[in-house]
Design a protein around this motif. Structure first.
Motif, PDB file in Angstrom:
ATOM      1  N   GLU A  28     -18.844 -12.708  17.428  1.00 18.27           N
ATOM      2  CA  GLU A  28     -18.041 -13.211  18.552  1.00 18.27           C
ATOM      3  C   GLU A  28     -18.503 -14.622  18.933  1.00 18.27           C
ATOM      4  OE1 GLU A  28     -15.411 -11.566  19.735  1.00 18.27           O
ATOM      5  OE2 GLU A  28     -15.825  -9.873  18.393  1.00 18.27           O
ATOM      6  N   LYS A  33     -16.222 -17.320  21.157  1.00 22.76           N
ATOM      7  CA  LYS A  33     -15.763 -16.584  22.336  1.00 22.76           C
ATOM      8  C   LYS A  33     -16.818 -16.485  23.444  1.00 22.76           C
ATOM      9  CE  LYS A  33     -12.634 -13.606  19.748  1.00 22.76           C
ATOM     10  NZ  LYS A  33     -12.400 -12.206  19.383  1.00 22.76           N
ATOM     11  N   LEU A  34     -18.075 -16.842  23.121  1.00 22.99           N
ATOM     12  CA  LEU A  34     -19.134 -16.701  24.122  1.00 22.99           C
ATOM     13  C   LEU A  34     -19.634 -18.073  24.559  1.00 22.99           C
ATOM     14  CD1 LEU A  34     -21.372 -13.903  22.553  1.00 22.99           C
ATOM     15  CD2 LEU A  34     -19.356 -13.657  23.975  1.00 22.99           C
ATOM     16  N   PHE A  86     -19.641 -12.438  27.808  1.00 23.59           N
ATOM     17  CA  PHE A  86     -18.351 -13.145  27.787  1.00 23.59           C
ATOM     18  C   PHE A  86     -18.116 -13.929  29.084  1.00 23.59           C
ATOM     19  CE2 PHE A  86     -15.497 -11.939  24.167  1.00 23.59           C
ATOM     20  CZ  PHE A  86     -16.390 -11.151  23.458  1.00 23.59           C
ATOM     21  N   LYS A  88     -17.626 -12.609  32.146  1.00 26.43           N
ATOM     22  CA  LYS A  88     -16.540 -11.974  32.888  1.00 26.43           C
ATOM     23  C   LYS A  88     -17.012 -11.370  34.223  1.00 26.43           C
ATOM     24  CE  LYS A  88     -13.435 -12.964  29.821  1.00 26.43           C
ATOM     25  NZ  LYS A  88     -12.535 -12.015  29.187  1.00 26.43           N
ATOM     26  N   GLU A 303     -13.105  -8.569  26.583  1.00 28.01           N
ATOM     27  CA  GLU A 303     -11.985  -9.494  26.355  1.00 28.01           C
ATOM     28  C   GLU A 303     -10.881  -9.316  27.383  1.00 28.01           C
ATOM     29  OE1 GLU A 303     -11.931 -10.905  21.786  1.00 28.01           O
ATOM     30  OE2 GLU A 303     -11.134  -8.877  22.113  1.00 28.01           O
TER      31      GLU A 303
END
Lengths: 330, 339
Positions: A28, A33-34, A86, A88, A303
């Motif tokens: 990832e 994405k990170l 991530f 989030k 995600e």
């Protein structure tokens, strides 16, 4: 050493979960994405799991830059961990800590640490709490071979020894502090022998053998719980990835890496339990399947989770503080 | 209800605050270099253990024992960090950093660990610890035992910072700091330890973040911190003889800051002098000036004046040290420039 079957299953499941988590994080991260940095624990699973097998949620650990494995071994939820990486809102630290500060005090996990050598004094504090309140809790301080050269580590070992604190110091010697070989940065022939300076037991352990770690940690933790003071374990292992993702790993050779992969902690565990008939191949494979499913779910969860609202930047600094003094001025 | 008061020194007021909180809450512990004193020396607890180099924590060990009054090795990083770890896991430690100048050897544990843990953990943790530390020039202790340096800590998110000027405020603020769920830096001025004042018996709390008007006046606002409150009051007394009535605002808390108290006094007097023994660059004094310019610009009838230490370490020789510390004369001169 006799290990109950359920605990054997737990050990395998946790090691497999750490490996799958880290391999997936590497993917990832490579896919962009990170945010930030990640420091991966693959290859060192036997240490975190072999130690934490002796701990409950009420016991504490302090961790390092390379903290994902410690979190998982301590039972932190992998969905909330993945979401944290991530960035989030559903992350275990609400997106405020990230990989290098991932933590969950409810699980006794006092944080990965962006400061090398940041954790040892804090572990002493957790041990001091247990001693002061007369509980049987222990604190385990994970630190790397790099942190072995920090003054805080030495100060903390001395403090834990003079106060007989229930602390176990676990040095994860993965042979390199960033790109610097431990044989260069450490004046002693091994790190475990430094325990003598603090009048505590110092034990060198094969950190790729979860049974060896389990046994040594069990004795050290039991000793701490009995109020007999700290122990230093040096667990030697090898990290499969670089210091951080993106590290070209130019400081070690493919041959060295291949030799260490021959001693993979998860494969060694499989061979041992299969050859001794302790667990079956089918049940290990079933655990692998469950673990893969759990990681897939974690990534899906991360995600699909929202980013934190920007103004959440201002919360959680203090328990109480005038909010207008936290905001930027104009 | 009438609360009995009696005269205590600033030192005794701090000692009493610690004693009362340790009696009230078994999770309060004290740790630092020589806070008990004479560890392993037989019977010393009952017969004159130090209680810190200046006796501030004297006799606490005889009441609470060495399990709760912990002499530490000279390892500030280890024991300040241990206070962080103990606070996160359920105690309310009061750690003593003997002189604030020693922060250099343990700053990571204060700033990167204690101050940031709650935030980095997404609010799941709290760090209810107090770091008591001695500040201030005037003892001839020179460069590494005499600084104020509180502005360094007021700058850091996650820390609170208080600096009492009187025995009454010292007791109430220390009790508040111990009960606070955030890490609090508690700055004790070493030149105030022998100062006496009325202090109520029993426990009371002075809210963190509230300034105090130590003297009313309409002509100029003098904001001061810690020992400088007394310098400001002396200046105000002399100015009064000439018909200038200064209002002296004792900040008491440096973080959070009682902006309303500063601004409402400024709205009344329209003139501002700030007296601060800390070095002037990026200081609390400069912060107060910025506040006045940003939020109180329309009140101001004159430039803001800062009376501070110079941008130097604290010197040794008496003549140099006296030059370093702000005086009533310098405060009066600053006031006269704008009134």
């Amino acid at each position: 050493m006799e290990i109950p079957r359920e605990r054997l299953r737990w050990i395998y499941e946790r090691m497999a979960l750490i490996r799958a988590f880290e391999d997936r994080v590497a993917q990832e991260f490579a896919a962009g994405k990170l945010p930030g940095f990640v420091h991966l624990y693959a290859g060192e699973e036997a240490i975190a799991v072999g130690v934490c097998a002796h701990l409950t949620d009420r016991d504490y650990i302090t961790s390092t830059h390379r903290g994902h494995g410690h979190c998982i071994a301590k039972g932190v939820d992998v969905k909330a961990m993945m979401a944290e990486l991530f960035g989030k809102a559903t992350g275990v630290c609400k997106g405020k800590g990230g990989s290098m500060h991932i933590a969950d005090v409810d699980k006794g996990m006092l944080g990965a640490n962006g400061i090398v050598g940041g954790g040892p004094p804090i572990a002493c504090g957790a041990g001091l709490m247990a001693k002061t309140l007369g509980t049987d809790q222990v604190a385990v301080c994970f630190f790397g071979d790099g942190a072995a050269e920090q003054g805080t580590t030495h100060e903390a070992m001395n403090l834990a020894a003079i106060w007989k604190l229930p602390v176990v110091f676990v040095c994860e010697n993965n042979l390199y502090a960033e790109s610097t070989p431990w044989t260069y940065h450490c004046a002693a022939p091994d790190i475990a022998s430094r325990a003598a300076a603090y009048d505590m037991p110092g034990i060198l352990v094969d950190g790729t053998d979860v049974f060896a770690v389990y046994e040594a940690a069990g004795e050290a933790i039991a000793r701490a719980r009995r109020g007999e003071g700290p122990t230093l374990l040096e667990c030697r292992a090898f990290r499969y990835y670089g210091h951080f993702q993106g590290d070209a790993v130019s400081y070690r050779t493919p041959e060295e890496e291949a030799a260490y992969r021959q001693r993979d902690p998860i494969q060694r565990f499989r061979q041992t339990v299969l050859s001794q008939g302790l667990l079956s191949e089918d049940e290990l494979d079933a655990i692998d399947t469950t673990v893969q499913h759990e990681i897939n779910e974690a990534v899906r969860f991360a995600e699909s989770s929202p980013l934190p609202p920007p103004e959440d930047c201002l919360t959680d600094v203090y328990v109480s503080y005038p909010v207008e003094q936290l905001a930027f001025r104009h | 209800m009438v609360v009995a008061t009696r005269v205590l020194s600033y030192r005794q007021a701090i000692n009493e605050a610690l004693r009362l909180e340790m009696r009230r809450d078994p999770t309060v512990i004290l740790m630092g270099e020589d806070v008990a004193g004479g560890a392993t020396v037989q019977h010393i607890e009952q017969e004159g253990a130090w209680g810190g180099p200046l006796g501030v924590t004297k006799s606490l060990v005889s009441e609470f024992g060495r399990q709760r009054v912990l002499d530490t090795p000279i390892s500030e990083a280890a024991f300040i960090g241990a206070a962080v770890g103990a606070a996160v896991t359920g105690l309310r430690p009061v750690a003593e950093l003997m002189f604030v100048d020693f922060f250099g050897v343990c700053m990571d544990q204060i700033f990167n660990q204690g101050a940031k843990l709650r935030y980095m953990f997404g609010g799941k943790a709290k760090v209810p610890m107090v770091i008591r530390t001695m500040i201030g020039a005037g003892f001839g202790a020179a460069g590494q035992h005499s600084g104020c340096h509180y502005s360094v800590f007021a700058h850091m998110p996650g820390l609170k910072a208080v600096a009492p000027a009187t025995p009454y405020d010292a007791k109430g603020l220390l009790i508040a700091a111990i009960r606070d769920d955030d890490p609090v830096m508690f700055f004790e001025h070493k030149m105030l330890y022998d100062m006496t004042g009325e202090v109520p018996e029993g426990d009371y709390v002075i809210p963190i973040g509230k300034a105090d008007i130590k003297r009313q006046g309409n002509d100029v606002t003098i904001v001061a911190i810690s020992r400088m409150v007394h310098i400001a009051l002396e200046a105000a007394k002399r100015l009064s003889a000439d018909g200038i009535e200064a209002e002296v605002v004792d900040l008491r808390s440096l973080s959070p800051l009682d902006e309303d108290a500063v601004l409402s006094s400024l709205a009344k007097t329209r003139r501002l002098v700030v007296v601060d023994e800390d070095n002037p660059r990026c200081s609390v004094a400069a912060d107060i000036a910025a506040l006045a310019v940003d939020k109180g610009f329309d009140y101001l009838d004159a430039p803001v004046k800062l009376v501070t230490a110079p941008h130097t370490p604290v010197p040794f020789s008496p003549s140099l040290e006296q030059y370093y510390i702000p005086t009533p004369e310098r405060v009066i001169a600053a006031v006269r420039e704008i009134v």
